[in-house]
Motif scaffolding. Structure first.
Motif, mmCIF file in Angstrom:
data_model
loop_
_atom_site.group_PDB
_atom_site.id
_atom_site.type_symbol
_atom_site.label_atom_id
_atom_site.label_comp_id
_atom_site.label_asym_id
_atom_site.label_seq_id
_atom_site.Cartn_x
_atom_site.Cartn_y
_atom_site.Cartn_z
ATOM 1 N N ALA A 188 12.293 -20.111 -4.175
ATOM 2 C CA ALA A 188 11.211 -21.062 -4.411
ATOM 3 C C ALA A 188 10.999 -21.920 -3.180
ATOM 4 O O ALA A 188 11.802 -21.910 -2.256
ATOM 5 C CB ALA A 188 11.554 -21.947 -5.603
ATOM 6 N N GLU A 245 16.795 -20.187 -6.683
ATOM 7 C CA GLU A 245 16.322 -20.886 -7.882
ATOM 8 C C GLU A 245 17.323 -21.913 -8.392
ATOM 9 O O GLU A 245 16.944 -22.946 -8.931
ATOM 10 C CB GLU A 245 15.989 -19.875 -8.968
ATOM 11 C CG GLU A 245 14.510 -19.631 -9.024
ATOM 12 C CD GLU A 245 14.161 -18.397 -9.821
ATOM 13 O OE1 GLU A 245 15.024 -17.862 -10.532
ATOM 14 O OE2 GLU A 245 13.009 -17.973 -9.707
ATOM 15 N N MET A 265 7.636 -28.416 -6.500
ATOM 16 C CA MET A 265 8.319 -27.124 -6.395
ATOM 17 C C MET A 265 7.313 -26.031 -6.674
ATOM 18 O O MET A 265 6.598 -26.089 -7.668
ATOM 19 C CB MET A 265 9.458 -27.065 -7.413
ATOM 20 C CG MET A 265 10.594 -28.008 -7.069
ATOM 21 S SD MET A 265 11.480 -28.569 -8.515
ATOM 22 C CE MET A 265 10.381 -29.775 -9.192
ATOM 23 N N ARG A 316 16.703 -25.025 -6.687
ATOM 24 C CA ARG A 316 15.485 -25.669 -7.175
ATOM 25 C C ARG A 316 15.823 -26.559 -8.368
ATOM 26 O O ARG A 316 15.382 -27.704 -8.455
ATOM 27 C CB ARG A 316 14.466 -24.604 -7.572
ATOM 28 C CG ARG A 316 13.145 -25.167 -7.997
ATOM 29 C CD ARG A 316 12.147 -24.085 -8.257
ATOM 30 N NE ARG A 316 12.467 -23.358 -9.487
ATOM 31 C CZ ARG A 316 11.537 -22.931 -10.340
ATOM 32 N NH1 ARG A 316 10.263 -23.145 -10.098
ATOM 33 N NH2 ARG A 316 11.884 -22.279 -11.422
ATOM 34 N N ILE A 348 10.464 -25.843 -2.001
ATOM 35 C CA ILE A 348 10.550 -27.224 -2.469
ATOM 36 C C ILE A 348 9.919 -28.149 -1.434
ATOM 37 O O ILE A 348 9.900 -27.845 -0.249
ATOM 38 C CB ILE A 348 12.007 -27.659 -2.743
ATOM 39 C CG1 ILE A 348 12.839 -27.524 -1.471
ATOM 40 C CG2 ILE A 348 12.621 -26.864 -3.864
ATOM 41 C CD1 ILE A 348 14.159 -28.229 -1.544
#
Lengths: 165, 492
Positions: free
Chosen positions: B450, B471, B438, B474, B452
């Motif tokens: 983010a 997020e 990540m 994530r 991944i």
């Protein structure tokens, strides 16, 4: 906040800050004379104009990066590097600006090794490199005791393999 | 069982390969250019090389042997340095069969077992075997490798195991027709004709005669139209024949443990993979296929499906499936795979992030355009306009990528869809993901998004990224992967 990832618990050895400073010092001590020679040769042999410009830009960048590398960078690198090892996973979180969080199952680890360069030796530190099918993950600076212990722990957990390999 | 050699016919096949390789050299040396001075030496050298190659083929056959027992293949090769390898059946990822026209003539086939190791050492290849022997070998490997894995309790079941293959898909004439349209294979006639022209031109000067013919054709409009129509019809038929030869007889079967894919009319290719060894499934669509609502479903295997020849595509379920059949086929063939039709869209912030990220391609291209100020097609377009056009294109692609991106966690499965013009939907199971990653930088941190990455076994290792998930996802992704431990089966 509860949407943040849990932060792995372990840190690098405290003396890694000193070691990183030292390696930056040595690196710059090698690079600056090379740059100086290039400046000299450029002036002596009348190279093209743009070579001079490039050299000045490189010098500027070198000074900027030197200021950063010799002041806060080692501290930031130390502060932002976290790892954790348990029965199931190796977790590494690193990166000052770009944060990278890796999660590696123990069963997928193929080999683990400690290594030590000259600077690390000076400070009694060891690096740990963990190899998987896709890449090598490194935990760069650990004290000898922790490095050996960690290597053995990982090796022990990594012995267990999944059926499909 | 002792070490034994491969079938004697292997020599014949290899010699045939050598002859094909030398064919043009000999054509050049013996048929044309009869007068040149150096031709004598050339002929001698070519003849020596040919003889050496044939001797090499024979020696290679003499010194290459194999042995099979209940658990592994044992290979031994090399004349001066002996080289021995053991390949346990449990490492075999997939099996493929390639029956070329030549094989067909003598009623044989070739068989390849592929493992996850890269390089030549990873595959066991039987270049000429009879169909019965190939069946026998495949069965032997399959049964033996299962016996190793299953407990004694289940072993009886293995014995009772009856061949019960179910047909899931057979390409109809309509599918082939559609395929030949989508793949634009009818355009292939032109390069084929051009290369033929140049090849002939090397030997005989056709150019002059051709010029006369073109003048003649262009002299009357009806003649021109006729020739154009003829060319269109001919290239369409050519494309259809080509597609038919390659994808005709396309069939997908499966039984309880394995998936079988076979295709081809003259050259038959058959591919089989154990369901357990499927690392991921991917549905890809090019722009053309999206317009025509056709999709390709690919099975990712850790074995080498490449290897230079056309076998690359064998891990693909039919490349021209009607879109609606794609999901159905996956859940039919891989019953423990669940496909979620509903997927999440990326948050708005992901679009901002995509637009704000500097494009290195654009920066470098602009710098180059400014420096060289090229005159494209003599159109006198100023450099900044070209740079602007490029920028608009890049922005457009990024916006499209944002709109096409989808993600979802569905029980043990993760589904990621990306792509701007061509799209790819990636589906894999938690225990098949070998690592996750990540990332986020300062910009992503501010926007609360983010990137991944899942890493899967494939040849080479496959990284699948999803940029711009919120997020909260994530964290969900992290927790999802952490639960992996309860699902994997450990070796004793």
């Amino acid at each position: 906040m509860d949407i943040d990832l849990p932060i792995p618990k372990q840190r690098l050895s405290k003396s890694s800050i000193k070691a990183m400073l030292m390696s930056e010092l040595i690196g710059n001590a090698i690079w600056l004379p090379i740059l100086a020679i290039l400046f000299y040769v450029d002036a002596r042999f009348d190279w093209w104009d743009w070579v001079g410009w490039v050299l000045w830009v490189v010098l500027g960048l070198t000074i900027l990066s030197m200021i950063y590398a010799l002041t806060i960078q080692p501290y930031l690198l130390y502060k932002n590097f976290r790892y954790e090892v348990d029965e199931e996973f190796l977790q590494i979180k690193q990166g000052v600006f770009i944060e990278k969080y890796e999660l590696v199952p123990m069963t997928k680890i193929q080999s683990v090794a400690t290594n030590q360069g000259p600077i690390q030796r000076r400070y009694g530190l060891y690096g740990l490199s963990v190899e998987t099918m896709s890449s090598t993950h490194t935990i760069p600076m650990l004290s000898k005791e922790i490095a050996m212990q960690l290597r053995n722990t990982i090796a022990y957990y990594a012995k267990i393999k999944e059926v499909d390999e | 069982m002792d070490y034994r050699r491969y079938s004697r016919l292997t020599i014949a096949f290899h010699i045939w390969g050598v002859l094909k390789f030398f064919f043009f050299a000999f054509l050049y040396l013996f048929i044309f250019n009869r007068e040149a001075d150096w031709i004598g030496y050339g002929r001698i050298i070519a003849a020596i090389l040919l003889i050496l190659s044939i001797i090499f083929v024979i020696f290679k056959w003499l010194t290459t042997t194999y042995k099979i027992d209940e658990v592994a293949f044992y290979l031994s090769e090399g004349f001066f340095t002996k080289h021995k390898r053991t390949i346990p059946f449990s490492k075999i990822q997939n099996v493929s069969r390639h029956t070329t026209f030549l094989h067909k003539l003598i009623g044989k086939t070739s068989l390849k077992f592929e493992t996850g190791m890269s390089g030549d050492g990873g595959t066991i290849k039987f270049e000429v075997v009879s169909k019965e022997e190939a069946d026998h070998l495949e069965d032997w490997v399959e049964k033996s490798s299962r016996k190793v894995n299953v407990s004694a309790h289940e072993e009886e079941k293995v014995e009772e195991y009856i061949e019960d293959r179910k047909l899931h898909f057979a390409a109809s004439k309509k599918d082939i027709l559609k395929a030949s349209m989508t793949s634009l294979s009818f355009l292939l006639l032109i390069p084929a004709l051009v290369s033929l022209f140049f090849m002939i031109n090397d030997f005989i000067n056709v150019e002059k005669e051709a010029e006369g013919a073109i003048h003649f054709i262009l002299s009357a409009w009806w003649l021109t139209t006729l020739v154009v129509i003829f060319l269109i019809v001919a290239s369409t038929i050519f494309g259809m024949i080509k597609t038919y030869i390659k994808y005709g007889n396309y069939r997908i079967y499966s039984d309880d443990d394995r998936i079988y894919i076979s295709r081809g009319v003259l050259d038959e290719v058959r591919f089989s993979i154990s369901k357990e060894k499927v690392q991921a499934v991917e549905i890809t669509q090019t722009l053309m296929k999206r317009i025509l609502r056709i999709a390709e479903v690919k099975l990712t295997s850790a074995g080498q499906t490449g290897g230079g020849d056309s076998s690359m595509e064998t891990s693909s379920l039919f490349p021209f499936l009607p879109q609606k059949d794609a999901f159905r086929l996956i859940s039919e063939i891989l019953p423990d795979y669940e496909v979620a039709e509903e997927m999440h869209k990326l948050p708005k912030n992901a679009l901002f992030a995509r637009l704000l990220k500097p494009s290195w391609i654009w920066i470098i291209a602009t710098a180059l355009l400014y420096y060289f100020q090229p005159n494209v097609f003599n159109l006198h377009i100023p450099w900044w306009l070209l740079s602007l056009i490029l920028l608009i294109l890049i922005v457009l692609l990024r916006v499209l990528d944002y709109y096409n991106s989808r993600y979802v966690l569905n029980g043990r499965f993760i589904q990621l869809k990306t792509g701007s013009l061509a799209t790819a939907l990636f589906l894999t199971r938690r225990d098949k993901v070998i690592e996750i990653e990540m990332n986020r930088g300062p910009l992503e941190k501010i926007l609360g998004i983010a990137k991944i990455t899942t890493i899967n076994r494939a040849q080479p290792v496959r990284h699948t990224h999803m940029y711009g998930v919120p997020e909260s996802f994530r964290l969900a992704f992290y927790q999802w992967y952490k639960k992996r431990g309860s699902e994997i089966e450990l070796k004793q």
